[in-house]
Design an enzyme around this catalytic site. Structure first.
Site, short mmCIF file in Angstrom:
data_model
loop_
_atom_site.label_atom_id
_atom_site.label_comp_id
_atom_site.label_asym_id
_atom_site.label_seq_id
_atom_site.Cartn_x
_atom_site.Cartn_y
_atom_site.Cartn_z
CE LYS A 185 -1.34 3.43 3.19
NZ LYS A 185 -2.03 3.91 1.60
N GLY A 237 6.82 5.02 8.21
CA GLY A 237 5.90 6.31 9.10
C GLY A 237 6.79 7.18 9.87
CB SER A 238 4.32 9.34 11.15
OG SER A 238 3.00 8.74 11.94
CD GLU A 240 -0.72 10.91 15.37
OE1 GLU A 240 -1.46 10.98 15.61
OE2 GLU A 240 0.29 11.50 15.14
N GLY A 242 3.57 4.60 13.23
CA GLY A 242 3.32 3.06 13.74
C GLY A 242 3.37 2.31 14.90
CD GLU A 259 12.92 4.39 8.59
OE1 GLU A 259 12.85 5.56 9.42
OE2 GLU A 259 12.38 4.81 7.15
CB CYS A 293 12.70 8.91 8.86
SG CYS A 293 14.00 8.14 7.76
CD GLU A 394 9.89 12.81 11.59
OE1 GLU A 394 11.07 12.15 11.02
OE2 GLU A 394 9.14 11.79 11.85
#
Length: 511
Positions: A185, A237-238, A240, A242, A259, A293, A394
């Site tokens: 996705k 991704g972020s 949050e 994750g 990650e 990131c 971030e």
């Protein structure tokens, strides 16, 4: 770039074919430099997730892909690399057009790294210990023992919008190398290159081995993570998001790789070669407009160098060309969206309100001919303290915070004072000092006199809330396999089965 594609239409890629959404709905993909629609993509739902997972499950069970010998799979991976190389110009253009990444970076780094990644995986898989023989035990008796590494099955991959093609490859390559099938996705801002990559890979692998369903996290991502036939989830991704994926995956105890975010510390020592360290530090934070990131967003500078370093950083920053990402001369393109631009500008306002000193940048960048694009000036804050929001959260944009320190121990303490632990760096001419600092920084990758140097033969991932597991390198294959121990007794006589005496202390011959 000379390629012109206009507005393209994309469906999902499932079981080796293009598949429309059952709802018939589509969503728009924009060029972030202009805001214009450049593609229309089928909007997925749980129905398309089910279809893709079933296709991947069937391919895993029935296509022979999961049982293929390592040498054969290595050959397939090399052929995938060749196919990507043949289509590289199209992939570079589409990636730059939709992600805002400069063609200079994507052509000079990303596409070459992707090709190399599949070639490296081909090498790794040949020597990978799919079968290990253990020594024959003296106790409780002679036996043959093996450890087999087997593919997990259907793997789900959820990828971000910042480097969509490269990060998709980080997940696809090890999954395929170990005999799994995959459903990907991609981020809704940037699904196009993942869809095209799947089509290219499908020329080499059986139908259903690779599938892509586009759509939102709620309508596609969560059903994919929750699906009972998905055995492994890999997400970038972020932090949050994750956390939420980890909660959903826990419902059925799925294998996960995460990650996540970072707020990476970059420590300048007093003996650093500033001719390299200063442009290197800006490279560490402004590449891809800071939307990476592992960016070195916190620069720690000693008192003795602080004012001169801040002044020189501002001078260098003003030389960067901001503009159309499709032009070879552009150093920084747009950020991904209007929403991301507003988020970055909001953080800049927060930094000013917190008392940090705005040295340069700080505003929306105006690019002639691209007035509707999402551009932000490269921004530097001085007089930042490590407890400020701009030093702890971030931002995911071109914002550098410069923090003063008195001694190295203080710098290391502040460097580690964060929930993140993805990357870190140190600039010095003394390698022993560098290794000492590298040992003390709590992060998954440390650069010495460099930044952003990720290698396909080395692991990448984070400590703390920057993630779980590692991608790239031979270690990444471990995340896509599961271990099976097989024991074969070589003791034919019942009376010699010592262990049976634990249950039948008098033996079984008289029964």
């Amino acid at each position: 770039m000379s390629i012109q594609v206009g507005v393209q239409n994309f469906s999902h890629f499932i079981n080796g074919a293009w598949v429309s959404s059952s709802s018939g709905e589509t969503f728009d993909v924009h060029n972030p430099a202009t805001g214009e629609v450049v593609a229309k993509v089928a909007k997925g739902s749980e129905a398309e997730v089910d279809q893709a997972v079933e296709a991947a499950h069937s391919a895993f069970e029935n296509s022979g892909w999961s049982q293929m010998a390592p040498l054969e799979r290595a050959d397939a991976l090399n052929r995938i690399a060749d196919a990507i190389a043949m289509n590289k110009d199209e992939l570079i253009y589409l990636e730059s057009l939709t992600s805002g990444g400069t063609v200079r970076r994507i052509a000079g780094n990303d596409i070459m790294s992707i090709i190399d990644l599949f070639q490296q995986m081909a090498k790794f898989v040949v020597d990978y210990p799919f079968n290990e023989t253990l020594p024959s035990p003296l106790f409780p008796g002679p036996a043959h023992n093996f450890v087999w590494r087997e593919p997990i099955g259907v793997c789900a991959a959820i990828t971000p919008w910042n480097m969509p093609l490269l990060i998709a490859a980080w997940k696809i390559a090890p999954a395929l190398a170990t005999g799994n099938t995959i459903v990907l996705k991609p981020a809704s801002h940037t699904p196009v290159t993942a869809l095209r990559l799947a089509e290219i890979i499908s020329e080499v692998v059986p139908p259903g081995v690779i599938n892509v369903v586009a759509g939102s996290g709620t309508e596609v991502g969560e059903p994919l993570v929750r699906h009972p036939k998905v055995g492994k989830v890999a997400f970038t991704g972020s932090t949050e998001v994750g956390r939420n994926i980890m909660k959903i995956a826990a419902e059925s105890i799925k294998n996960i790789t995460l990650e996540l975010g970072g707020k990476s510390p970059n420590i300048l020592l007093e003996d650093a070669d500033l001719e390299i360290a200063l442009p290197g530090s800006l490279f560490g934070v402004f590449l891809h407009s800071g939307q990476l990131c592992e960016s070195g967003t916190r620069l720690f500078v000693p008192d003795s160098l602080y004012d001169a370093v801040v002044e020189k950083l501002a001078e260098l920053t003003k030389t960067l060309k901001i503009g159309n990402q499709l032009e070879e001369s552009t150093a920084m393109g747009p950020v991904i969206s209007q929403r991301q631009k507003e988020t970055i500008l909001s953080y800049i306002e927060t930094g000013i309100n917190e008392g940090a000193r705005l040295v340069c940048g700080g505003k929306e960048a105006v690019v002639e001919g691209f007035e509707n694009g999402y551009f932000v000036e490269p921004t530097i804050f001085a007089d930042v303290t490590n407890d400020m929001a701009i030093a702890q959260e971030e931002i995911f944009g071109p914002v550098l915070t410069v923090i003063r320190y008195s001694d190295v121990d203080e710098a290391i303490r502040m460097a580690n004072d964060t929930i993140y632990g993805l990357a870190g760096g140190v600039w010095t001419q003394d390698v022993n000092k560098a290794y000492d600092v590298a040992r003390k920084i709590k992060a998954g990758v440390i650069w010495i006199n460099d930044w952003h140097m990720l290698r396909n033969d080395a692991p990448f991932g984070g400590y703390k809330q920057s993630g779980i597991g590692r991608e790239m390198g031979k270690h990444s294959l471990d995340a896509y396999t599961q271990l099976k121990h097989v024991h074969t007794s070589m003791v034919p006589e019942l009376e010699r089965r010592i262990a049976f005496g634990l249950l039948f202390p008098e033996g079984t011959n008289d029964q």
